[in-house]
Structure formats: C-alpha cells, structure tokens
Design a protein around this motif. Structure first.
Motif, mmCIF file in Angstrom:
data_model
loop_
_atom_site.group_PDB
_atom_site.id
_atom_site.type_symbol
_atom_site.label_atom_id
_atom_site.label_comp_id
_atom_site.label_asym_id
_atom_site.label_seq_id
_atom_site.Cartn_x
_atom_site.Cartn_y
_atom_site.Cartn_z
ATOM 1 N N GLN A 50 0.872 -1.175 0.000
ATOM 2 C CA GLN A 50 0.000 0.000 0.000
ATOM 3 C C GLN A 50 0.912 1.229 0.000
ATOM 4 O O GLN A 50 2.099 1.117 0.326
ATOM 5 N N PRO A 51 0.398 2.409 -0.344
ATOM 6 C CA PRO A 51 1.258 3.590 -0.274
ATOM 7 C C PRO A 51 1.669 3.865 1.167
ATOM 8 O O PRO A 51 0.912 3.591 2.098
ATOM 9 N N GLY A 52 2.874 4.388 1.350
ATOM 10 C CA GLY A 52 3.319 4.809 2.674
ATOM 11 C C GLY A 52 3.014 6.288 2.867
ATOM 12 O O GLY A 52 2.314 6.911 2.056
ATOM 13 N N ASP A 53 3.557 6.844 3.946
ATOM 14 C CA ASP A 53 3.272 8.242 4.292
ATOM 15 C C ASP A 53 3.637 9.201 3.155
ATOM 16 O O ASP A 53 2.838 10.053 2.761
ATOM 17 N N ARG A 54 4.835 9.047 2.630
ATOM 18 C CA ARG A 54 5.303 9.953 1.565
ATOM 19 C C ARG A 54 4.496 9.756 0.273
ATOM 20 O O ARG A 54 4.096 10.721 -0.382
ATOM 21 N N GLU A 55 4.234 8.495 -0.074
ATOM 22 C CA GLU A 55 3.466 8.194 -1.279
ATOM 23 C C GLU A 55 2.060 8.773 -1.170
ATOM 24 O O GLU A 55 1.506 9.295 -2.139
ATOM 25 N N ASP A 56 1.496 8.675 0.033
ATOM 26 C CA ASP A 56 0.149 9.193 0.276
ATOM 27 C C ASP A 56 0.103 10.702 0.062
ATOM 28 O O ASP A 56 -0.843 11.236 -0.514
ATOM 29 N N ARG A 57 1.142 11.392 0.516
ATOM 30 C CA ARG A 57 1.142 12.855 0.370
ATOM 31 C C ARG A 57 1.429 13.267 -1.068
ATOM 32 O O ARG A 57 0.835 14.215 -1.575
ATOM 33 N N GLU A 58 2.334 12.520 -1.725
ATOM 34 C CA GLU A 58 2.737 12.930 -3.084
ATOM 35 C C GLU A 58 1.864 12.332 -4.183
ATOM 36 O O GLU A 58 1.860 12.819 -5.314
ATOM 37 N N GLY A 59 1.171 11.241 -3.869
ATOM 38 C CA GLY A 59 0.267 10.645 -4.857
ATOM 39 C C GLY A 59 0.940 9.737 -5.863
ATOM 40 O O GLY A 59 0.352 9.416 -6.906
ATOM 41 N N HIS A 60 2.181 9.292 -5.556
ATOM 42 C CA HIS A 60 2.905 8.400 -6.470
ATOM 43 C C HIS A 60 3.420 7.182 -5.698
ATOM 44 O O HIS A 60 3.855 7.326 -4.548
ATOM 45 N N PRO A 61 3.396 5.993 -6.327
ATOM 46 C CA PRO A 61 3.874 4.801 -5.619
ATOM 47 C C PRO A 61 5.401 4.741 -5.546
ATOM 48 O O PRO A 61 6.099 5.201 -6.457
ATOM 49 N N PHE A 62 5.904 4.179 -4.467
ATOM 50 C CA PHE A 62 7.347 3.914 -4.292
ATOM 51 C C PHE A 62 8.230 5.150 -4.489
ATOM 52 O O PHE A 62 9.221 5.114 -5.199
ATOM 53 N N VAL A 63 7.857 6.241 -3.839
ATOM 54 C CA VAL A 63 8.705 7.444 -3.887
ATOM 55 C C VAL A 63 9.367 7.727 -2.533
ATOM 56 O O VAL A 63 10.151 8.649 -2.409
ATOM 57 N N GLY A 64 9.029 6.902 -1.520
ATOM 58 C CA GLY A 64 9.605 7.104 -0.192
ATOM 59 C C GLY A 64 10.854 6.241 0.005
ATOM 60 O O GLY A 64 11.459 5.780 -0.965
ATOM 61 N N PRO A 65 11.239 6.009 1.265
ATOM 62 C CA PRO A 65 12.457 5.240 1.562
ATOM 63 C C PRO A 65 12.439 3.828 0.950
ATOM 64 O O PRO A 65 13.456 3.372 0.422
ATOM 65 N N ALA A 66 11.313 3.133 1.018
ATOM 66 C CA ALA A 66 11.257 1.778 0.429
ATOM 67 C C ALA A 66 11.426 1.855 -1.088
ATOM 68 O O ALA A 66 12.038 0.974 -1.702
#
Ligand code: SF4
Length: 210
Positions: A50-66
């Motif tokens: 599922q999207p993480g915190d950063r993905e949720d805010r930015e609206g794109h998958p796999f843009v955070g640390p993972a």
C-alpha cells in the motif's frame, strides 16, 4: 491509435475512476488514491502492499524510503526502473494517527479484496509477461493462500489473476533489517529480482539459484 496508446488511455481512465473510489473505509484515512505508474506496455509489473506516508502525500507509488531501496535493487539487477510498472495491492494508506505522526497499519484481507478489482484492471490493460509480488500483502492479493514469502521467495508461480508471479520480499523489510544483516538482505532481494532478466519459462516454479 496504436495498441500502446489505447492502453495508456485506458490506464488514465482507470486512474481517474480510482481517484473517487470509496469501496472500503480506507478512503477516509488516506489523502488520496495512489494508483500504479509506469509504461502501459511494461513487461514487468511490480505489486507492493500500500502507499506509505510519503506516497500518500505525493500521490505516487514507491517514492519514499522503500522506493529508494527498490530503485537501487532494480539497478543492481540490471532492470530498467523506467520500463517497469509499479503499483500496490491496496491503493489507500492505512494508518493510525499518533500525535503528529501517522503510523503504518497493515491492510487486512477485506481491504485487499475490496481493492483487487483495480489491480485486476491494471493487469488486464498492461498485460505484463511477469508480475512481482513484493511482500506478504501482494502475495495474498495474487497467489493461493498456502504461498509464503519466506518459503517461496525466488519462485515464479502461476496466478489465477493471469501472468505468473515472482515472489520476493517488500523493500521496506530491508530497511527494518538489523544493520549487520542489511547488506545480505539486499543481496538476496537483488538475486530474486535478477531472475526477471532470464526468460520467464526457464524459472517457472523453480527456486532462485536452483
Ligand atoms: S483502498 Fe482501494 S478499495 Fe479501498 S477506497 Fe482505496 S482504492 Fe477503493
């Protein structure tokens, strides 16, 4: 219009429709639906949890640390990140607010089932040669109940959703690995992904390295 152009349009329509999805209660928790991204004609389609915190805010998958771990692993496995389609089994961020933080909560089976039709639609449009299940939630969404990440990682298994599925870990598990074991965990992840650089039929049902 070319087949690829039609598929890209179909994905854009799906993305628009999913933006208004209220099929489970998670739409109240997340900021927005985070739909899959990547070429409509991708040979490889990666499915996370599922999207993480950063993905949720930015609206794109796999843009955070993972996502950064995934990028590095794909690069080391000689897989072009821009040529793969990435999505999640559940498209809203399931979380629990704690003070100013939002703590990740694992989606349950009802969330996975409610969201499955979006994943099916993505698979129908992209028609990848192979799918990668990144972690237990993706395995639950794509494969029979007896499949386990620990026992079956590195195997390409048949799925009733269509294309065969390579089982591996979620990149966030590498972030959670103890410092002294992290390099080995990363090597194992890269080894799993590198299976995709061989013809799929050559590894179906087999273990990595076997
Ligand atoms: S998690 Fe999936 S099914 Fe639930 S509201 Fe979001 S898009 Fe719809």
């Amino acid at each position: 219009m070319t087949g690829g152009g039609q598929a890209a349009l179909a994905l854009a329509e799906l993305r628009r429709a999913a933006a208004g999805c209220t099929d489970c209660e998670l739409y109240r928790e997340g900021t927005q639906t985070v739909f899959g991204e990547g070429p409509a004609a991708a040979r490889i389609l990666l499915v996370g949890e599922q999207p993480g915190d950063r993905e949720d805010r930015e609206g794109h998958p796999f843009v955070g640390p993972a996502g950064r771990i995934l990028d590095r692993a794909l690069d080391r496995a000689s897989i072009d990140r821009d040529a793969v389609y990435v999505t999640n089994a559940v498209k809203h961020f399931h979380n629990e607010p704690r003070g100013k933080k939002r703590i990740h909560r694992k989606p349950n089976l009802s969330h996975i089932r409610a969201c499955e039709h979006w994943l099916r639609s993505e698979l129908e449009v992209v028609r990848p040669e192979v799918v990668v299940a990144l972690g237990a939630t993706a395995v639950q969404a794509l494969l029979p109940r007896d499949v386990r990440v620990t026992a079956d990682r590195g195997r390409i298994l048949p799925s009733e959703l269509g294309p065969p599925v390579l089982v591996t870990v979620h990149p966030s598990s590498i972030l959670r690995t103890a410092d002294e074991d992290r390099a080995a965990a990363m090597r194992a992840f890269v080894r799993d992904l590198a299976i995709l650089t061989r013809p799929v039929g050559a590894t179906s049902g087999g273990h990595a390295g076997s």
